[in-house]
Each structure stands twice: as structure tokens, then as C-alpha cells.
Design an enzyme around this catalytic site. Sequence first.
Site, PDB file in Angstrom:
ATOM      1  N   SER A  26       5.276  -9.907  32.722  1.00 33.07           N
ATOM      2  CA  SER A  26       6.149 -10.310  31.621  1.00 33.07           C
ATOM      3  C   SER A  26       6.114 -11.816  31.441  1.00 33.07           C
ATOM      4  O   SER A  26       6.066 -12.575  32.420  1.00 33.07           O
ATOM      5  CB  SER A  26       7.588  -9.860  31.899  1.00 33.07           C
ATOM      6  OG  SER A  26       8.472 -10.346  30.912  1.00 33.07           O
TER       7      SER A  26
ATOM      8  N   GLY B 183      16.887  -6.798  29.524  1.00 33.42           N
ATOM      9  CA  GLY B 183      15.985  -7.385  30.512  1.00 33.42           C
ATOM     10  C   GLY B 183      15.771  -8.877  30.313  1.00 33.42           C
ATOM     11  O   GLY B 183      15.797  -9.653  31.272  1.00 33.42           O
TER      12      GLY B 183
ATOM     13  N   ARG C 159      13.609  -1.583  36.398  1.00 30.01           N
ATOM     14  CA  ARG C 159      12.592  -2.576  36.049  1.00 30.01           C
ATOM     15  C   ARG C 159      12.455  -3.626  37.147  1.00 30.01           C
ATOM     16  O   ARG C 159      13.447  -4.077  37.715  1.00 30.01           O
ATOM     17  CB  ARG C 159      12.939  -3.235  34.710  1.00 30.01           C
ATOM     18  CG  ARG C 159      12.883  -2.259  33.558  1.00 30.01           C
ATOM     19  CD  ARG C 159      13.399  -2.862  32.264  1.00 30.01           C
ATOM     20  NE  ARG C 159      12.512  -3.891  31.734  1.00 30.01           N
ATOM     21  CZ  ARG C 159      12.739  -4.535  30.589  1.00 30.01           C
ATOM     22  NH1 ARG C 159      13.816  -4.261  29.873  1.00 30.01           N
ATOM     23  NH2 ARG C 159      11.894  -5.457  30.174  1.00 30.01           N
TER      24      ARG C 159
ATOM     25  N   GLN D 281       8.697 -13.251  30.227  1.00 34.79           N
ATOM     26  CA  GLN D 281      10.102 -13.643  30.339  1.00 34.79           C
ATOM     27  C   GLN D 281      10.378 -14.463  31.599  1.00 34.79           C
ATOM     28  O   GLN D 281      11.275 -15.303  31.618  1.00 34.79           O
ATOM     29  CB  GLN D 281      10.992 -12.405  30.306  1.00 34.79           C
ATOM     30  CG  GLN D 281      11.003 -11.715  28.954  1.00 34.79           C
ATOM     31  CD  GLN D 281      11.636 -10.338  28.984  1.00 34.79           C
ATOM     32  OE1 GLN D 281      12.067  -9.865  30.046  1.00 34.79           O
ATOM     33  NE2 GLN D 281      11.692  -9.685  27.842  1.00 34.79           N
TER      34      GLN D 281
ATOM     35  N   ASP E 231       6.147  -5.825  20.704  1.00 38.31           N
ATOM     36  CA  ASP E 231       7.303  -5.031  20.296  1.00 38.31           C
ATOM     37  C   ASP E 231       7.108  -4.305  18.974  1.00 38.31           C
ATOM     38  O   ASP E 231       8.029  -3.636  18.485  1.00 38.31           O
ATOM     39  CB  ASP E 231       8.553  -5.918  20.226  1.00 38.31           C
ATOM     40  CG  ASP E 231       9.127  -6.210  21.608  1.00 38.31           C
ATOM     41  OD1 ASP E 231       8.854  -5.434  22.539  1.00 38.31           O
ATOM     42  OD2 ASP E 231       9.835  -7.225  21.753  1.00 38.31           O
TER      43      ASP E 231
END
Length: 430
Positions: free
Chosen positions: A164, A91, A120, A166, A309
Site C-alpha cells: 500500500s 484503513g 488487514r 498509505q 479504486d
Amino acid sequence: MDMIVTPTGRLQGEIQALSSKNYTTRYLLVAALAEGTSTIMYPAHSEDSDALRRCIRDLGAVVEEDDEKIVITGFGRHPFPAKELNVGNAGAVLRFLMAVAALLPEVTFVNVYPDSLGKRPHDDLITALQSMGVEVEHRSGRLPITIRGGKPRGGKIQVSGSVSSQYLSALLFLTPLLEEDSEIVVLNDLKSKVVIGQTLEVLAQAGIAIEASEDLLHYRIPGRQRYKAQTYVVQGDYPGSAAILAAAAVTDSDVTVHRLLEDSKQGERAVVDVLKAMGVPLTHENGIVRVKGNGKLVAGEFDGDEFTDGVLAIVAAAVFAEGTSRFYNVENLRYKECDRITDYLAELRKAGANVEEKQDEIIVRGRPDGVEGGVEIDAHIDHRVIMALTVVGLRSKRPIRIKDAHHVAKSYPNYFDHLKALGAQVEWAE
């Protein structure tokens, strides 16, 4: 392949932490975006980093490697116009490269994991790119995704941080290369702020100037910058090591893990403090964590957004703690390789754990005497779930079988080898 995890009384020995996946992917990207030759020492070898290696080659980077390093001659702001990119099940790699792809006339990201990455959402990044003049063809925010760019605009850019971090990282990698100066405003708060700290650290090392507000919600990025080619050294990985440390915590153990820097910007460094708070005997000095576990843990309440994580591994440890543990601010776990709340807790219940979910919380009522086990468990093609369920299996009363456990290679290919070296009873089954 499936993994049989048999209850194991004692773990003992020393291992070297694997290299950080997050830092490796970021160093690979900034090296590709530089116009000279960069060297990355001690890179991680995982499906995610392999996916990024493959994609930057497809985009024109020259990549050479040996056992210790990767040498990359980058393409700068002029990637080769590849027609398709395959990011596998990664991802972060997809999102970073969606931004880079805005420099190209047209490229399609294919969907090879329809039941994982293919599910996702990427809407927030898509919306931001569209505001920059990039055309994006997609399936309700999901793969396959076609980017038609060429001349993305800087200026004022808004991006949501609620799902997210990201998406923000992707824009931070792209905007320094644009002709215009840019201003990025993060809407709806920002998940995993510590990971943005890693992105900013790597960008600074690559010679990129970015002005960030203290709350990390506002950025000023001068345009027309160039990434600097240089040498990077990858540090040890806390997210993967979290499962090793959790396994040591729930067993009788004397386990030492090297290459875990005390001052690391990895948010999962917090797992060391969390395990200490749970009563686990450990020390952390000179980049070395030593756990002398006795299997006894006490429950606690923890903000999971600080160590995203590492949450699943610590939840696995909390299954055996005295009392009720609560992990809050973890809704972003729902948007990973699987729903890491609903899917993960369903498998924990099969093993005999007493767990409950809320939209953004995981509640664990500990069972210090252990759980029954003796079941087959579906890890939902998720490397973090596989590692965490292994921790539970080591302390179950009967063995558990984890389906498709080979997907642990996404981030930690030698995870089970490391556990075996410490004495864990884990065996592959066809």
C-alpha cells in the site's frame, strides 16, 4: 440492509459528482496538524471522512461545520493524549493516524470491524515506525494496535511500498514535524503512485517542503516545519464516479456528471480514458463527463495500478464487453476491505460472469448478451464491491440482491439516490 437491483434499460440525467474522499481526508489531516484555523470547502461526507473528523476531535482539534464547509482549529505537533481512537472501517485513516500517534506517549486503535479492517495487515508501517524509536504493540500486524511514542526520530527511514502507498503517505505527513531532517527510501517498488501524487499536492498546499525523486521512491524532508492554516477546496471524486460512468456505459444512456476535473491528480481519472478505449461514446470538457451509452463495449488490456479504486467498476463493465479483457498489476486489491480479486470474482460468477483470477490479474471473458442474475450476492462489507455489483445488476436478465449494501456509505452515501435519479431500478429491502 439489502439492495434489490432490477435490470434497467435506460439511464438519463445529470448529477454532481460527490466530493473526493481522498482529498477530504488529507485536507482534514493537514488542517489538524496546523496550529491556526483552516477551512475546507465542499468536503466529502462518508464513513471514512466522518471517522477522521471524530479522531482529530479526540486528538484536540476544534471542528465546526455547516452544509458547505468545515472549519478546523488544529493541534499542530501537540495532539491531545487520547487513550483510544476508533477509526471504524477506514484503513487510510488508521494508517495516517498511526503516524500522528507517534507524537503521543500511548494510544490504542481499537478493532470494531474484525471481519474487515481487522483482517488487514499494517506490518510495513509498523516496521518503519519501530525504526524511528516508536514502540508498537500489535496482533501479527493487525488491530488492535497500541502506539507508544512521544519522541519519534527522523533520519533515514525505509518503508515497503509493495502492499500500500498509505504507509508512505503516513510517514510524509509525520516527518516534517520532527526535530531532525528525514530521508525516506521506498523498498520493493510502490503501489498506487498516483495517490502519492495527491499526498504531495496537499502537503505543498499546506506549506510543507518535500523533495521527491522522479520515480517517487526517494524523499528528503526537512524537519521542524509547520503546517500552514488556510482554505482548501475539495474537487469531485473519480473513484465513486467510476461506478456511475460504468453503469451509463453498459446501458442505453445519456448521463452527465459534473465536477470531474480533466487535470485532476486522482489516478481514477483514467477510467474516462479506459471507457473511451472500450468504445464507450463520451466527452470530457470543462469538468463535465457526458456518456451517451449504447451498451456496446469492446475488451481491452489495462494496467489497474493506474486507477486502483476504479478497477472493480470497469471490470463490471467488461463483463458485457465483446472479447476478453485483462486487468493486470492489481495485486494490491487483495489487501483492501476484502480480497477484491477472489471475493469479488466469486460474486460475479454467481451472477453469471465468466471471470478468472491470477495473483495480480483479473481476466474477464465478456458476455455482450448479458448475464443471468437472479441471485443473492455477498458484497463482503466492501463499498467498492457494492457499487460494482450494482453495475452488473443493471444489465442482468433477472434482478440481483446485494447483501448489506448500506456499507456503500463508507465512501458514497448517496450512491443509490444518484442512480435512482438517473432512472435505475434499485430498491432497499429489509
